[in-house]
Design an enzyme around this catalytic site. Structure first.
Site, PDB file in Angstrom:
ATOM      1  N   CYS A 113      -1.295   0.908   7.465  1.00  0.00           N
ATOM      2  CA  CYS A 113      -2.733   0.623   7.637  1.00  0.00           C
ATOM      3  C   CYS A 113      -3.187  -0.621   6.878  1.00  0.00           C
ATOM      4  O   CYS A 113      -3.515  -1.643   7.473  1.00  0.00           O
ATOM      5  CB  CYS A 113      -3.579   1.825   7.193  1.00  0.00           C
ATOM      6  SG  CYS A 113      -3.321   3.289   8.202  1.00  0.00           S
ATOM      7  N   ARG A 114      -3.218  -0.566   5.540  1.00  0.00           N
ATOM      8  CA  ARG A 114      -3.837  -1.646   4.760  1.00  0.00           C
ATOM      9  C   ARG A 114      -2.929  -2.856   4.551  1.00  0.00           C
ATOM     10  O   ARG A 114      -3.344  -3.998   4.799  1.00  0.00           O
ATOM     11  CB  ARG A 114      -4.294  -1.106   3.388  1.00  0.00           C
ATOM     12  CG  ARG A 114      -5.435  -0.122   3.487  1.00  0.00           C
ATOM     13  CD  ARG A 114      -5.626   0.640   2.193  1.00  0.00           C
ATOM     14  NE  ARG A 114      -4.502   1.524   1.912  1.00  0.00           N
ATOM     15  CZ  ARG A 114      -4.371   2.266   0.825  1.00  0.00           C
ATOM     16  NH1 ARG A 114      -5.305   2.198  -0.120  1.00  0.00           N
ATOM     17  NH2 ARG A 114      -3.325   3.050   0.669  1.00  0.00           N
ATOM     18  N   SER A 115      -1.714  -2.632   4.044  1.00  0.00           N
ATOM     19  CA  SER A 115      -0.889  -3.807   3.722  1.00  0.00           C
ATOM     20  C   SER A 115      -0.454  -4.607   4.960  1.00  0.00           C
ATOM     21  O   SER A 115      -0.309  -5.832   4.856  1.00  0.00           O
ATOM     22  CB  SER A 115       0.301  -3.436   2.828  1.00  0.00           C
ATOM     23  OG  SER A 115       1.135  -2.485   3.419  1.00  0.00           O
TER      24      SER A 115
ATOM     25  N   ASP B 285      -8.104   3.855   1.319  1.00  0.00           N
ATOM     26  CA  ASP B 285      -7.198   4.220   2.406  1.00  0.00           C
ATOM     27  C   ASP B 285      -8.022   4.665   3.619  1.00  0.00           C
ATOM     28  O   ASP B 285      -8.753   5.652   3.530  1.00  0.00           O
ATOM     29  CB  ASP B 285      -6.305   5.367   1.909  1.00  0.00           C
ATOM     30  CG  ASP B 285      -5.206   5.687   2.896  1.00  0.00           C
ATOM     31  OD1 ASP B 285      -5.255   5.195   4.036  1.00  0.00           O
ATOM     32  OD2 ASP B 285      -4.300   6.440   2.501  1.00  0.00           O
TER      33      ASP B 285
ATOM     34  N   CYS C 221       0.868  -1.183   0.000  1.00  0.00           N
ATOM     35  CA  CYS C 221       0.000   0.000   0.000  1.00  0.00           C
ATOM     36  C   CYS C 221       0.904   1.231   0.000  1.00  0.00           C
ATOM     37  O   CYS C 221       2.095   1.134  -0.318  1.00  0.00           O
ATOM     38  CB  CYS C 221      -0.979  -0.011   1.183  1.00  0.00           C
ATOM     39  SG  CYS C 221      -0.224   0.080   2.819  1.00  0.00           S
TER      40      CYS C 221
ATOM     41  N   ASN D  18       2.328   1.464   4.293  1.00  0.00           N
ATOM     42  CA  ASN D  18       2.675   0.211   4.986  1.00  0.00           C
ATOM     43  C   ASN D  18       2.441   0.308   6.497  1.00  0.00           C
ATOM     44  O   ASN D  18       3.157  -0.280   7.303  1.00  0.00           O
ATOM     45  CB  ASN D  18       4.110  -0.240   4.697  1.00  0.00           C
ATOM     46  CG  ASN D  18       4.435  -1.670   5.168  1.00  0.00           C
ATOM     47  OD1 ASN D  18       5.542  -1.951   5.583  1.00  0.00           O
ATOM     48  ND2 ASN D  18       3.476  -2.564   5.133  1.00  0.00           N
TER      49      ASN D  18
HETATM   50  P1  4NP Z   1      -1.766   2.867   4.155  1.00  0.00           P
HETATM   51  O1  4NP Z   1      -2.364   4.225   4.749  1.00  0.00           O
HETATM   52  O2  4NP Z   1      -1.262   3.180   2.760  1.00  0.00           O
HETATM   53  O3  4NP Z   1      -2.931   1.951   4.132  1.00  0.00           O
HETATM   54  O4  4NP Z   1      -0.679   2.428   5.095  1.00  0.00           O
HETATM   55  C1  4NP Z   1      -1.591   5.393   4.835  1.00  0.00           C
HETATM   56  C2  4NP Z   1      -0.847   5.630   5.958  1.00  0.00           C
HETATM   57  C3  4NP Z   1      -0.102   6.794   6.058  1.00  0.00           C
HETATM   58  C4  4NP Z   1      -0.094   7.702   5.024  1.00  0.00           C
HETATM   59  C5  4NP Z   1      -0.838   7.450   3.886  1.00  0.00           C
HETATM   60  C6  4NP Z   1      -1.578   6.295   3.800  1.00  0.00           C
HETATM   61  N1  4NP Z   1       0.663   8.885   5.125  1.00  0.00           N
HETATM   62  O5  4NP Z   1       0.566   9.724   4.221  1.00  0.00           O
HETATM   63  O6  4NP Z   1       1.394   9.074   6.110  1.00  0.00           O
END
Ligand code: 4NP
Length: 146
Positions: free
Chosen positions: A12-14, A117, A7, A10
């Site tokens: 939240c989702r992955s 997200d 994602c 790295n």
């Molecule tokens: P993820 O979510 O891609 O599912 O891990 C996010 C976590 C943090 C950020 C963006 C998306 N960020 O911009 O810090």
């Protein structure tokens, strides 16, 4: 089988996708190795977001020991399949592929849909968990057929 979940952050989702897929693999004695990475580098070295840790724990899965890392070109060599969460992840990863064989390893986790997200909406972590769990079950069913 070696599987990488990708994602943006790295955190939240992955990490959820890694935890769910490893859990299912272990449950079915598949012996698969599962990892996750982010296309971005903001959270490298951190544990997953506490909301993802909680969502996974609510389903009996511990992802708290995972450590965030960034996607790298060597991942194309090591992993058999690379599953991404959304279309930005898809283009970011495909842009790093060196050839068609590498590009062919990369697919959306949900096939034709995206995992949104949840970072800015606490209420989305449980629905995202369920989307990811459904996607992982479909992938296991497909990959066990071949
Ligand atoms: P993820 O979510 O891609 O599912 O891990 C996010 C976590 C943090 C950020 C963006 C998306 N960020 O911009 O810090």
């Amino acid at each position: 089988m070696k599987i990488l979940m990708v994602c943006l952050g790295n955190i939240c989702r992955s990490p959820l996708a890694e935890g769910v897929m490893q859990h299912l693999s272990d449950e079915h004695n598949l012996g698969w190795q599962v990892d996750s990475a982010g296309t971005g580098n903001w959270h490298v070295g951190e544990a997953p977001d506490r909301r993802s840790i909680r969502a996974a724990r609510n389903h009996g899965i511990d992802i708290s020991k995972q450590v965030c890392r960034q996607f790298r070109r060597a991942d194309f060599e090591y992993f058999d399949h690379i599953f991404v969460m959304d279309r930005n992840n898809l283009s970011d990863v495909l842009n790093m592929a060196r050839n068609d064989d590498q590009a062919a390893k990369v697919k959306l986790l949900l096939g034709d849909k995206v995992v949104p997200d949840p970072y800015y909406d606490d209420s989305q972590f449980e629905p995202v968990f369920e989307l990811i769990e459904g996607g992982c079950k479909d992938i296991i069913a497909k990959l066990r057929e071949v």
